[in-house]
Design a protein around this motif. Structure first.
Motif, mmCIF file in Angstrom:
data_model
loop_
_atom_site.group_PDB
_atom_site.id
_atom_site.type_symbol
_atom_site.label_atom_id
_atom_site.label_comp_id
_atom_site.label_asym_id
_atom_site.label_seq_id
_atom_site.Cartn_x
_atom_site.Cartn_y
_atom_site.Cartn_z
ATOM 1 N N ALA A 67 0.824 -1.205 0.000
ATOM 2 C CA ALA A 67 0.000 0.000 0.000
ATOM 3 C C ALA A 67 0.861 1.258 0.000
ATOM 4 C CB ALA A 67 -0.927 -0.014 1.213
ATOM 5 N N SER A 68 2.090 1.160 -0.530
ATOM 6 C CA SER A 68 3.032 2.269 -0.456
ATOM 7 C C SER A 68 2.967 3.217 -1.645
ATOM 8 C CB SER A 68 4.457 1.733 -0.309
ATOM 9 O OG SER A 68 4.815 0.998 -1.470
ATOM 10 N N GLY A 69 2.187 2.919 -2.666
ATOM 11 C CA GLY A 69 2.144 3.758 -3.851
ATOM 12 C C GLY A 69 1.537 5.130 -3.602
ATOM 13 N N ALA A 70 2.063 6.144 -4.284
ATOM 14 C CA ALA A 70 1.562 7.509 -4.130
ATOM 15 C C ALA A 70 0.083 7.613 -4.504
ATOM 16 C CB ALA A 70 2.394 8.465 -4.978
ATOM 17 N N ASP A 71 -0.363 6.751 -5.437
ATOM 18 C CA ASP A 71 -1.763 6.793 -5.849
ATOM 19 C C ASP A 71 -2.691 6.197 -4.787
ATOM 20 O OD1 ASP A 71 -0.651 4.291 -6.318
ATOM 21 O OD2 ASP A 71 -1.894 3.880 -8.056
ATOM 22 N N LEU A 72 -2.139 5.674 -3.701
ATOM 23 C CA LEU A 72 -2.943 5.126 -2.609
ATOM 24 C C LEU A 72 -2.951 6.042 -1.388
ATOM 25 C CD1 LEU A 72 -1.931 1.370 -2.851
ATOM 26 C CD2 LEU A 72 -3.983 2.484 -3.743
ATOM 27 N N THR A 73 -2.529 7.302 -1.570
ATOM 28 C CA THR A 73 -2.542 8.263 -0.478
ATOM 29 C C THR A 73 -3.974 8.687 -0.198
ATOM 30 O OG1 THR A 73 -0.377 9.070 -1.128
ATOM 31 C CG2 THR A 73 -1.684 10.514 0.266
ATOM 32 N N PRO A 74 -4.422 8.598 1.049
ATOM 33 C CA PRO A 74 -5.804 8.964 1.351
ATOM 34 C C PRO A 74 -6.077 10.450 1.112
ATOM 35 C CG PRO A 74 -4.687 8.058 3.297
ATOM 36 C CD PRO A 74 -3.694 8.134 2.209
ATOM 37 N N VAL A 75 -7.283 10.757 0.634
ATOM 38 C CA VAL A 75 -7.702 12.138 0.435
ATOM 39 C C VAL A 75 -8.894 12.488 1.317
ATOM 40 C CG1 VAL A 75 -6.815 12.288 -1.913
ATOM 41 C CG2 VAL A 75 -9.170 11.536 -1.529
ATOM 42 N N ASP A 76 -9.448 11.527 2.016
ATOM 43 C CA ASP A 76 -10.577 11.787 2.892
ATOM 44 C C ASP A 76 -10.600 10.718 3.971
ATOM 45 O OD1 ASP A 76 -12.804 13.011 3.915
ATOM 46 O OD2 ASP A 76 -14.196 12.216 2.430
ATOM 47 N N ALA A 77 -11.175 11.043 5.094
ATOM 48 C CA ALA A 77 -11.274 10.079 6.183
ATOM 49 C C ALA A 77 -12.653 10.163 6.821
ATOM 50 C CB ALA A 77 -10.199 10.344 7.226
ATOM 51 N N SER A 78 -13.297 9.035 6.942
ATOM 52 C CA SER A 78 -14.581 8.940 7.617
ATOM 53 C C SER A 78 -14.364 8.234 8.952
ATOM 54 C CB SER A 78 -15.563 8.123 6.771
ATOM 55 O OG SER A 78 -15.761 8.721 5.529
ATOM 56 N N PHE A 79 -15.276 8.406 9.862
ATOM 57 C CA PHE A 79 -15.236 7.715 11.159
ATOM 58 C C PHE A 79 -13.896 7.926 11.866
ATOM 59 C CE2 PHE A 79 -17.869 5.198 8.187
ATOM 60 C CZ PHE A 79 -19.110 5.467 8.753
ATOM 61 N N ARG A 80 -13.412 9.153 11.858
ATOM 62 C CA ARG A 80 -12.095 9.467 12.433
ATOM 63 C C ARG A 80 -11.954 9.025 13.881
ATOM 64 N NH1 ARG A 80 -8.958 13.246 9.687
ATOM 65 N NH2 ARG A 80 -9.948 13.980 7.820
ATOM 66 N N ARG A 81 -13.015 9.120 14.657
ATOM 67 C CA ARG A 81 -12.889 8.775 16.084
ATOM 68 C C ARG A 81 -12.637 7.289 16.297
ATOM 69 N NH1 ARG A 81 -18.851 9.711 16.204
ATOM 70 N NH2 ARG A 81 -19.725 7.631 16.315
ATOM 71 N N ASN A 82 -12.871 6.473 15.250
ATOM 72 C CA ASN A 82 -12.641 5.038 15.356
ATOM 73 C C ASN A 82 -11.344 4.596 14.686
ATOM 74 O OD1 ASN A 82 -15.081 4.688 16.710
ATOM 75 N ND2 ASN A 82 -16.199 4.489 14.797
#
Length: 99
Positions: A67-82
């Motif tokens: 999962a190290s590829g630059a195209d796999l960088t997250p752009v959004d996060a849901s359920f942050r508290r979990n």
């Protein structure tokens, strides 16, 4: 996990080759005719999702061997508290264009 949905990190792919123990996920129709989720046939972890209005298969990125590829960088996060403590937080998020 303390209530709510677990934190997940998804990426979309047009085609997927399933490898590893068990091969293709076991599919469950979450919403018949609209969405299904794929689970590892060995351990039961959520690994994939298919929604009728999205042309790609969603893969839970931590299920990938690499999962190290630059195209796999997250752009959004849901359920942050979990979010699990061992994954770095998503620094700058943007609203997902879908939904």
């Amino acid at each position: 996990m303390l209530g709510g949905a677990p934190a997940m990190w998804w990426a979309g792919f047009e085609r997927v080759t399933w490898t590893g123990e068990g091969g293709e996920p076991t599919w469950f129709e979450t919403f018949p005719g609209k969405a299904k989720r794929g689970f590892c046939p060995t351990c039961g972890s959520r690994v994939a999702a298919v929604d009728c209005d999205v042309p790609e298969i969603g893969i839970n990125v931590p299920a990938l061997d690499d999962a190290s590829g630059a195209d796999l960088t997250p752009v959004d996060a849901s359920f942050r508290r979990n979010a699990v403590h061992w994954m770095p937080p998503v620094p700058d998020t943007q609203r997902c264009p879908i939904g």
